[in-house]
Write a protein that holds these residues in place. Structure first.
Motif, PDB file in Angstrom:
ATOM      1  N   ALA A 118       2.932 -10.689  17.848  1.00 22.17           N
ATOM      2  CA  ALA A 118       1.878 -11.296  17.035  1.00 22.17           C
ATOM      3  C   ALA A 118       1.483 -10.367  15.887  1.00 22.17           C
ATOM      4  N   GLU A 119       0.967 -10.972  14.828  1.00 25.25           N
ATOM      5  CA  GLU A 119       0.395 -10.225  13.713  1.00 25.25           C
ATOM      6  C   GLU A 119      -1.071 -10.634  13.585  1.00 25.25           C
ATOM      7  N   GLY A 120      -1.871  -9.752  13.016  1.00 26.71           N
ATOM      8  CA  GLY A 120      -3.284 -10.052  12.852  1.00 26.71           C
ATOM      9  C   GLY A 120      -3.829  -9.453  11.573  1.00 26.71           C
ATOM     10  N   ALA A 121      -4.828 -10.104  11.018  1.00 31.83           N
ATOM     11  CA  ALA A 121      -5.443  -9.602   9.794  1.00 31.83           C
ATOM     12  C   ALA A 121      -6.055  -8.220  10.039  1.00 31.83           C
ATOM     13  N   GLY A 122      -5.790  -7.309   9.137  1.00 33.00           N
ATOM     14  CA  GLY A 122      -6.371  -5.980   9.226  1.00 33.00           C
ATOM     15  C   GLY A 122      -5.645  -5.027  10.145  1.00 33.00           C
ATOM     16  N   THR A 123      -4.545  -5.470  10.761  1.00 31.58           N
ATOM     17  CA  THR A 123      -3.762  -4.583  11.623  1.00 31.58           C
ATOM     18  C   THR A 123      -2.313  -4.609  11.177  1.00 31.58           C
ATOM     19  N   ARG A 124      -1.647  -3.505  11.337  1.00 36.06           N
ATOM     20  CA  ARG A 124      -0.234  -3.423  10.961  1.00 36.06           C
ATOM     21  C   ARG A 124       0.419  -2.309  11.765  1.00 36.06           C
ATOM     22  N   LEU A 125       1.534  -2.625  12.379  1.00 42.96           N
ATOM     23  CA  LEU A 125       2.322  -1.636  13.111  1.00 42.96           C
ATOM     24  C   LEU A 125       3.570  -1.338  12.294  1.00 42.96           C
ATOM     25  N   GLU A 126       3.786  -0.064  11.981  1.00 45.69           N
ATOM     26  CA  GLU A 126       4.916   0.337  11.161  1.00 45.69           C
ATOM     27  C   GLU A 126       5.849   1.240  11.955  1.00 45.69           C
ATOM     28  N   ALA A 127       7.140   1.130  11.636  1.00 45.05           N
ATOM     29  CA  ALA A 127       8.166   1.964  12.274  1.00 45.05           C
ATOM     30  C   ALA A 127       8.827   2.831  11.216  1.00 45.05           C
ATOM     31  N   ARG A 128       8.970   4.105  11.525  1.00 39.96           N
ATOM     32  CA  ARG A 128       9.660   5.030  10.617  1.00 39.96           C
ATOM     33  C   ARG A 128      10.618   5.888  11.415  1.00 39.96           C
ATOM     34  N   GLU A 129      11.727   6.198  10.780  1.00 44.08           N
ATOM     35  CA  GLU A 129      12.732   7.055  11.418  1.00 44.08           C
ATOM     36  C   GLU A 129      12.586   8.463  10.872  1.00 44.08           C
ATOM     37  N   ASN A 130      12.510   9.427  11.798  1.00 50.80           N
ATOM     38  CA  ASN A 130      12.530  10.825  11.380  1.00 50.80           C
ATOM     39  C   ASN A 130      13.755  11.495  12.001  1.00 50.80           C
ATOM     40  N   GLY A 131      13.790  12.770  11.972  1.00 57.86           N
ATOM     41  CA  GLY A 131      14.980  13.461  12.456  1.00 57.86           C
ATOM     42  C   GLY A 131      15.250  13.287  13.932  1.00 57.86           C
ATOM     43  N   SER A 132      14.225  12.932  14.710  1.00 60.43           N
ATOM     44  CA  SER A 132      14.418  12.807  16.160  1.00 60.43           C
ATOM     45  C   SER A 132      14.453  11.368  16.644  1.00 60.43           C
ATOM     46  N   GLY A 133      14.343  10.398  15.733  1.00 57.23           N
ATOM     47  CA  GLY A 133      14.402   9.000  16.141  1.00 57.23           C
ATOM     48  C   GLY A 133      13.322   8.164  15.478  1.00 57.23           C
ATOM     49  N   TRP A 134      13.107   6.966  16.030  1.00 56.97           N
ATOM     50  CA  TRP A 134      12.119   6.039  15.478  1.00 56.97           C
ATOM     51  C   TRP A 134      10.754   6.272  16.103  1.00 56.97           C
ATOM     52  N   MET A 135       9.719   6.132  15.275  1.00 53.21           N
ATOM     53  CA  MET A 135       8.341   6.303  15.723  1.00 53.21           C
ATOM     54  C   MET A 135       7.505   5.109  15.269  1.00 53.21           C
ATOM     55  N   THR A 137       3.676   3.628  14.486  1.00 51.86           N
ATOM     56  CA  THR A 137       2.323   4.053  14.145  1.00 51.86           C
ATOM     57  C   THR A 137       1.538   2.838  13.661  1.00 51.86           C
ATOM     58  N   GLY A 138       0.338   2.674  14.203  1.00 53.39           N
ATOM     59  CA  GLY A 138      -0.509   1.562  13.796  1.00 53.39           C
ATOM     60  C   GLY A 138      -1.039   0.808  15.002  1.00 53.39           C
ATOM     61  N   THR A 139      -1.506  -0.402  14.761  1.00 51.86           N
ATOM     62  CA  THR A 139      -2.117  -1.212  15.819  1.00 51.86           C
ATOM     63  C   THR A 139      -1.429  -2.555  15.917  1.00 51.86           C
ATOM     64  N   LYS A 140      -1.141  -2.967  17.140  1.00 51.43           N
ATOM     65  CA  LYS A 140      -0.542  -4.275  17.408  1.00 51.43           C
ATOM     66  C   LYS A 140      -1.574  -5.138  18.130  1.00 51.43           C
ATOM     67  N   PRO A 141      -1.871  -6.341  17.605  1.00 45.19           N
ATOM     68  CA  PRO A 141      -2.851  -7.194  18.276  1.00 45.19           C
ATOM     69  C   PRO A 141      -2.211  -8.045  19.371  1.00 45.19           C
ATOM     70  N   ALA A 192      -5.157  -7.733  24.322  1.00 42.73           N
ATOM     71  CA  ALA A 192      -5.995  -6.930  23.437  1.00 42.73           C
ATOM     72  C   ALA A 192      -5.107  -6.032  22.574  1.00 42.73           C
ATOM     73  N   PRO A 193      -5.673  -5.400  21.549  1.00 42.62           N
ATOM     74  CA  PRO A 193      -4.853  -4.538  20.689  1.00 42.62           C
ATOM     75  C   PRO A 193      -4.347  -3.294  21.423  1.00 42.62           C
ATOM     76  N   VAL A 194      -3.269  -2.745  20.876  1.00 37.95           N
ATOM     77  CA  VAL A 194      -2.725  -1.470  21.341  1.00 37.95           C
ATOM     78  C   VAL A 194      -2.516  -0.576  20.129  1.00 37.95           C
ATOM     79  N   ASP A 195      -2.982   0.660  20.227  1.00 40.93           N
ATOM     80  CA  ASP A 195      -2.785   1.649  19.169  1.00 40.93           C
ATOM     81  C   ASP A 195      -1.567   2.512  19.492  1.00 40.93           C
ATOM     82  N   PHE A 196      -0.723   2.699  18.502  1.00 40.61           N
ATOM     83  CA  PHE A 196       0.454   3.552  18.625  1.00 40.61           C
ATOM     84  C   PHE A 196       0.291   4.744  17.692  1.00 40.61           C
ATOM     85  N   HIS A 197       0.393   5.943  18.260  1.00 38.37           N
ATOM     86  CA  HIS A 197       0.188   7.171  17.500  1.00 38.37           C
ATOM     87  C   HIS A 197       1.513   7.933  17.437  1.00 38.37           C
TER      88      HIS A 197
END
Length: 356
Positions: A118-135, A137-141, A192-197
């Motif tokens: 799901a997507e929700g207004a005011g929340t966004r979960l983003e994925a980025r690849e760094n040297g050790s893999g994908w990470m 960051t953000g909130t998923k509703p 409920a939402p989940v925060d990814f750090h």
């Protein structure tokens, strides 16, 4: 629906009975205390049911199994369905040649899964690849049961496209919210939402694959099969009322409306599950899935409304199982978006994607 047993131990969508593994899982469910209400016990059962069912199944068998679970308890079906959907998604990714490294997130055959897309207004979960893999960051509703599950398949933004990732939910970089969740239906299935750090994650498929894959439409109809199965005991309650002392013509009118509506919904599910004429060979499976979900949702709404009129307030205040079923179905049905879904069907037809 004519021919459905009073105990609803067998639910037919196609021509065949459920296989031995599915029947054994249902027998185990019937022996569980607080099936559907006890999240931990029901999740453990769902993991076992998913492991037992194997990979060679028809859509009719899958949907009949979900319906049979929902006929026992709507909450249990709401717990089971996303776990089975996640297993199907991972299986499809494997068949498409994607070697998903689940071991890196400690996922195995004992894992319990959710699907958070799901997507929700005011929340966004983003994925980025760094040297050790994908990470992530953000909130998923709208992450159902995130506090209870071990893993989930989650959609996250990679630039302007969404991509699916597998992630461990018990990791320190993941924080599920306890609410808000003031629901009267499906009280135990907190969404409920989940925060990814900067949470480690594993990609599943290429960007856009999750929505394009053939099984996406089947998963949507699987939810509708749960709605349908959850409404079957309402029909059975109307049968008993129409057979009771003092039953009048009105009781038979209510029963007739519900019987015809649920029978039509079964025919829609059956048609979509047909191996050569249904979803598997549809030129536009999304359009077919939208039609089926709309038909089933309408039938279940009819069952809820007619049973309320026919049975009155007594079972809503004196029959715990009936009251919980009505509340659970009302909440679960909101996964169907009513007129917005009808508008999508209309757009498909107008743009040439809805040929019969």
């Amino acid at each position: 629906m004519t021919g459905v047993q009073a105990d609803l131990s067998v639910v037919f969508i196609g021509d065949n009975r459920l296989d031995g593994a599915a029947a054994a899982s249902l027998d185990e469910a019937d022996r569980l205390d607080a099936f559907g209400a006890d999240v931990a016990a029901t999740l453990a059962w769902a993991v076992g049911a998913g492991a037992a069912r194997g990979h060679r199944r028809s859509l009719a068998e899958d949907w009949a199994f979900l319906a049979a679970v929902a006929s026992r308890d709507v909450g249990a079906a709401r717990i089971l369905e996303p776990h089975l959907d996640a297993l199907d998604i991972l299986d499809q990714a494997s068949r498409d040649g994607d070697d998903v490294d689940l071991a890196s997130i400690q996922a195995d055959s004992e894992s319990s899964w959710g699907v958070f897309a799901a997507e929700g207004a005011g929340t966004r979960l983003e994925a980025r690849e760094n040297g050790s893999g994908w990470m992530l960051t953000g909130t998923k509703p709208w992450c159902s049961l995130a506090q209870h599950l071990t893993h989930a398949l989650v959609t996250a933004w990679v630039g302007d496209e969404r991509r699916l990732f597998a992630v461990a939910l018990q990791a320190p970089e993941v924080t599920p919210h306890p609410g808000p969740w003031h629901a009267r239906g499906l009280q135990q299935v907190v969404s409920a939402p989940v925060d990814f750090h900067t949470a480690p994650a594993v990609p599943v498929g290429e960007p856009g694959w999750y929505l394009r894959r053939p099984g996406f439409a089947a998963g949507g109809i699987g939810v509708a099969a749960c709605w349908w199965g959850g409404a079957l005991p309402l029909r059975e309650a109307l049968v008993q009322a129409a057979q009771g002392d003092g039953a009048d013509q009105l009781s038979r009118v209510h029963l007739g409306r519900v019987d015809a509506a649920l029978w039509t919904a079964r025919l829609a599910l059956r048609s979509a599950s047909h191996p050569t004429e249904g979803l598997a060979t549809a030129s536009h499976p999304g359009a077919l899935a939208a039609r089926v979900r709309t038909i089933v949702a309408g039938a279940v709404e009819t069952a809820l409304a007619e049973s309320a009129r026919a049975l009155g307030p007594l079972p809503l205040v004196a029959d715990e199982a009936h009251a919980r079923r009505v509340a659970d179905l009302g909440t679960y049905l909101r996964q169907h978006h009513g007129e917005r879904d009808l508008a999508r069907i209309g757009a498909d037809v107008a743009e040439g994607r809805g040929a019969w």
